[in-house]
Scaffold this active site. Structure first.
Site, mmCIF file in Angstrom:
data_model
loop_
_atom_site.group_PDB
_atom_site.id
_atom_site.type_symbol
_atom_site.label_atom_id
_atom_site.label_comp_id
_atom_site.label_asym_id
_atom_site.label_seq_id
_atom_site.Cartn_x
_atom_site.Cartn_y
_atom_site.Cartn_z
ATOM 1 N N LEU A 105 0.824 -1.212 0.000
ATOM 2 C CA LEU A 105 0.000 0.000 0.000
ATOM 3 C C LEU A 105 0.856 1.258 0.000
ATOM 4 O O LEU A 105 1.801 1.373 0.781
ATOM 5 C CB LEU A 105 -0.894 -0.025 1.249
ATOM 6 C CG LEU A 105 -1.791 1.177 1.512
ATOM 7 C CD1 LEU A 105 -3.099 0.735 2.169
ATOM 8 C CD2 LEU A 105 -1.113 2.236 2.377
ATOM 9 N N LEU A 106 0.512 2.165 -0.885
ATOM 10 C CA LEU A 106 1.131 3.507 -0.896
ATOM 11 C C LEU A 106 0.100 4.486 -0.348
ATOM 12 O O LEU A 106 -1.085 4.352 -0.640
ATOM 13 C CB LEU A 106 1.493 3.857 -2.331
ATOM 14 C CG LEU A 106 1.785 5.300 -2.753
ATOM 15 C CD1 LEU A 106 2.656 5.301 -4.017
ATOM 16 C CD2 LEU A 106 0.537 6.132 -3.026
ATOM 17 N N ASP A 108 0.447 8.775 1.455
ATOM 18 C CA ASP A 108 0.858 10.155 1.189
ATOM 19 C C ASP A 108 2.207 10.295 0.476
ATOM 20 O O ASP A 108 3.167 9.592 0.828
ATOM 21 C CB ASP A 108 1.035 10.919 2.508
ATOM 22 C CG ASP A 108 -0.109 10.725 3.461
ATOM 23 O OD1 ASP A 108 -1.143 10.168 3.074
ATOM 24 O OD2 ASP A 108 0.037 11.137 4.629
ATOM 25 N N GLN A 124 4.717 7.220 1.598
ATOM 26 C CA GLN A 124 4.351 6.309 2.688
ATOM 27 C C GLN A 124 4.101 4.934 2.086
ATOM 28 O O GLN A 124 3.328 4.809 1.118
ATOM 29 C CB GLN A 124 3.053 6.798 3.362
ATOM 30 C CG GLN A 124 3.220 8.046 4.181
ATOM 31 C CD GLN A 124 3.750 7.741 5.568
ATOM 32 O OE1 GLN A 124 3.032 7.259 6.430
ATOM 33 N NE2 GLN A 124 5.019 8.014 5.783
ATOM 34 N N PHE A 167 5.677 8.152 10.037
ATOM 35 C CA PHE A 167 4.542 8.822 9.417
ATOM 36 C C PHE A 167 5.008 9.995 8.559
ATOM 37 O O PHE A 167 6.186 10.305 8.477
ATOM 38 C CB PHE A 167 3.552 9.272 10.503
ATOM 39 C CG PHE A 167 2.527 8.211 10.849
ATOM 40 C CD1 PHE A 167 2.692 6.890 10.468
ATOM 41 C CD2 PHE A 167 1.371 8.544 11.565
ATOM 42 C CE1 PHE A 167 1.743 5.919 10.774
ATOM 43 C CE2 PHE A 167 0.419 7.589 11.875
ATOM 44 C CZ PHE A 167 0.595 6.275 11.489
ATOM 45 N N SER A 168 4.032 10.683 7.989
ATOM 46 C CA SER A 168 4.326 11.670 6.943
ATOM 47 C C SER A 168 5.107 12.875 7.425
ATOM 48 O O SER A 168 5.106 13.201 8.615
ATOM 49 C CB SER A 168 3.025 12.154 6.320
ATOM 50 O OG SER A 168 2.529 11.148 5.489
ATOM 51 N N ASP A 229 2.708 15.185 10.810
ATOM 52 C CA ASP A 229 2.958 15.575 9.417
ATOM 53 C C ASP A 229 3.656 16.932 9.293
ATOM 54 O O ASP A 229 3.140 17.856 8.648
ATOM 55 C CB ASP A 229 1.645 15.585 8.604
ATOM 56 C CG ASP A 229 0.815 14.324 8.816
ATOM 57 O OD1 ASP A 229 1.418 13.279 9.080
ATOM 58 O OD2 ASP A 229 -0.425 14.388 8.725
HETATM 59 C C1 FRU Z 1 -2.718 10.926 5.942
HETATM 60 C C2 FRU Z 1 -2.065 10.236 7.112
HETATM 61 C C3 FRU Z 1 -1.107 11.164 7.828
HETATM 62 C C4 FRU Z 1 -0.171 10.199 8.494
HETATM 63 C C5 FRU Z 1 -0.038 9.138 7.440
HETATM 64 C C6 FRU Z 1 0.215 7.751 7.969
HETATM 65 O O1 FRU Z 1 -3.112 10.049 4.959
HETATM 66 O O2 FRU Z 1 -3.032 9.731 7.996
HETATM 67 O O3 FRU Z 1 -1.736 12.056 8.717
HETATM 68 O O4 FRU Z 1 1.050 10.776 8.813
HETATM 69 O O5 FRU Z 1 -1.238 9.154 6.709
HETATM 70 O O6 FRU Z 1 0.482 6.873 6.932
#
Ligand code: FRU
Length: 543
Positions: A105-106, A108, A124, A167-168, A229
């Site tokens: 899965l891809l 952000d 991600q 995370f992002s 993020d």
């Molecule tokens: C948005 C999100 C971000 C988070 C990331 C985790 O799609 O929920 O807020 O950092 O995806 O994969």
């Protein structure tokens, strides 16, 4: 007890698959329970969601650097395993020129930046299945925003501060340094209590990323663990970090920090009161200047849509903001960046010639079942879109680099006689009259229908007659123009529709059978321009 002793009891470094550091304790999760030695009383052992975890009280002999040693051992194994998932499984749904994951899965786009003569873009990734589990960052580079090259799995969820997901976040190009800022996500104990920290990493001379650990460990006042993020940018003499956040009264806000050296950060305040109520959480901020105005982009979750067909809580917005001398801002006016089905968490880059180019996630957080999962992969990124601010509007158009993909162009007559393009990778430019209905990617049973509904005054994007498994199937956009010009980018299982010179955009994934490659038009016949689009260099290895 020393960390060394805990490692021995856990069956050695190679048997540790996760490390956590909740308040005053150290926790290690083991891969093979049978390799664990008999445990003294100071060690607590429990099964947490299928993981066997051993924990001890943390005494002051155990430093973060000691934990980093364990993290590096986990990272090395994660890197080796993930590298095997770099091979793409064959799939007729796979885009020919958009970025998609080889497997898994891809979500952000991350760290989009121009640094040292190349574009860098990360995403991600959960490599092992089409699920949202502990996220990795994949590192891609490009010279032209079209051909992307796989560099590495840049960051893995290996350390005590990010072991449930790197995370992002964004990147910063600072002199020779390429720095990444991201949110370390961990889940503690059987109730999976979330713990969030803002972290950084730096690229070394070998192009590998070395983690610098958490830079912000505490939550700002009044904010829940939903804070993430980071967008970092230099403005008015200092560094600013914008974070998506949720207040304790469940309101979305942006949290802003400042720094002089990118490492030490001071909390400023929460922004966004003037929009309230505006959703329960804001994710993925971006912040940039466009035509002498400043803009903030974010994903408000939980705001109501005015349209009955729109049932998705994850929205996308761009706001023009009033920037003050200290770098603070007020929100003035905002718009949806994309009125289609699949657009979220966009990031933008400033090109060397001064353009602002944006790329988003073509997917949404809660959708996990689509036909491409049968081929082992899910979601993709959008095309590269240039943003401009013109006459009080944000315009979006495919970046000029798309020209590198353009092949044969022909003028076609669009009428009710289906025209078989024999490909789903094309650009169609057409001006339609109200009352017409364009059918795309169709065979006898399946089609995507774009209707200019005269009565309702809307452009309707209907994917209900496709193989879609989850998500809304109708989007409507109110339009006032006399006729409507569409620039449609099609790529195997997606459509991006740029409307009236990019005043609006509608993006959607559209899964139809492999040979559903026809287009036709109901209503007044028109002539359109079809350009075939070549495949771009894919950022993975083909099976
Ligand atoms: C948005 C999100 C971000 C988070 C990331 C985790 O799609 O929920 O807020 O950092 O995806 O994969």
């Amino acid at each position: 007890m020393s960390l060394q002793r805990l490692i021995e009891l856990a069956g050695g470094l190679d048997n540790i698959q996760r490390i956590l550091a909740p308040d005053g304790r150290i926790v290690v999760a083991v891969s093979d329970r049978h390799a664990v030695c008999s445990l003294p009383d100071e060690v607590t052992a429990e099964s947490v969601l299928g993981e066997w975890q051993l924990s001890i009280k943390r005494d002051n002999t155990i430093q973060d650097e000691d934990l980093a040693l364990v993290g590096r051992s986990i990272a090395a194994r994660q890197q080796r395993k993930a590298a095997q998932y770099r091979v793409a499984r064959p799939s007729h749904y796979r885009p020919q020129w958009h970025i998609s994951p080889p497997q898994g899965l891809l979500n952000d786009p991350n760290g989009f930046i121009y640094h040292d003569g190349a574009y860098h873009l990360f995403y991600q990734w959960y490599p092992y299945s089409c699920e949202h589990k502990d996220k990795y960052w994949v590192h891609l580079t490009s010279d032209d925003l079209i051909s992307w090259h796989w560099q590495s799995v840049a960051l893995t969820p290996s350390d005590w501060f990010d072991s449930h997901g790197v995370f992002s976040g964004h990147a910063v190009s600072h002199g020779d340094d390429l720095m990444l800022f991201y949110t370390g996500n961990t889940r503690l104990g059987p109730d999976r209590q979330r713990q969030t920290m803002q972290c950084a990493a730096r690229m070394n001379a070998d192009g590998q990323f070395e983690k610098l650990g958490p830079l912000i460990r505490e939550l700002p006042p009044g904010v829940t663990e939903h804070i993430r993020d980071p967008k970092v940018a230099f403005h008015q003499g200092r560094w600013h970090m914008l974070l998506g956040a949720q207040t304790e009264s469940l309101q979305g806000r942006l949290a802003v920090y400042h720094s002089d050296d990118l490492l030490n950060w001071q909390f400023d305040k929460l922004y966004g009161d003037e929009l309230s109520p505006y959703g329960y959480m804001w994710e993925c901020p971006d912040w940039f200047e466009l035509g002498n105005e400043w803009f903030v982009v974010f994903g408000p979750q939980g705001i109501e849509s005015e349209n009955l067909h729109h049932n998705i809580v994850h929205q996308n917005r761009i706001f023009r903001v009033n920037q003050d001398e200290q770098g603070g801002f007020d929100f003035i006016e905002g718009w949806a960046l994309d009125e289609g089905f699949d657009f979220y968490a966009p990031q933008s880059v400033q090109t060397p010639d001064g353009r602002r180019v944006m790329c988003g996630w073509m997917g949404l957080p809660d959708e996990l079942d689509q036909p491409s999962c049968d081929h082992g992969w899910l979601h993709q990124l959008t095309s590269m879109r240039e943003l401009r601010w013109l006459n009080g509007r944000v315009l979006q158009q495919p970046a000029a680099e798309l020209d590198l993909l353009r092949g044969e162009t022909r003028q076609v007559n669009l009428n009710d006689k289906p025209l078989d393009l024999s490909t789903k990778s094309f650009e169609l430019v057409v001006t339609l009259a109200w009352g017409s209905e364009l059918h795309l990617m169709h065979d006898d049973k399946h089609k995507v229908v774009l209707t200019l509904d005269k009565q309702q005054g809307v452009l309707r994007f209907d994917r209900s007659q496709t193989l879609i498994r989850q998500g809304d199937t109708i989007r409507e956009l109110v339009l006032n123009s006399e006729s409507v010009t569409l620039q449609i980018l099609a790529d195997s299982s997606s459509l991006e529709i740029f409307i009236n010179g990019g005043e609006q955009v509608m993006t959607g994934r559209v899964f139809t059978p492999e040979h559903a490659t026809r287009i036709s038009l109901q209503g007044a016949a028109v002539s359109g321009r079809v350009t075939l689009l070549h495949s771009a260099h894919a950022p993975f290895v083909d099976a």
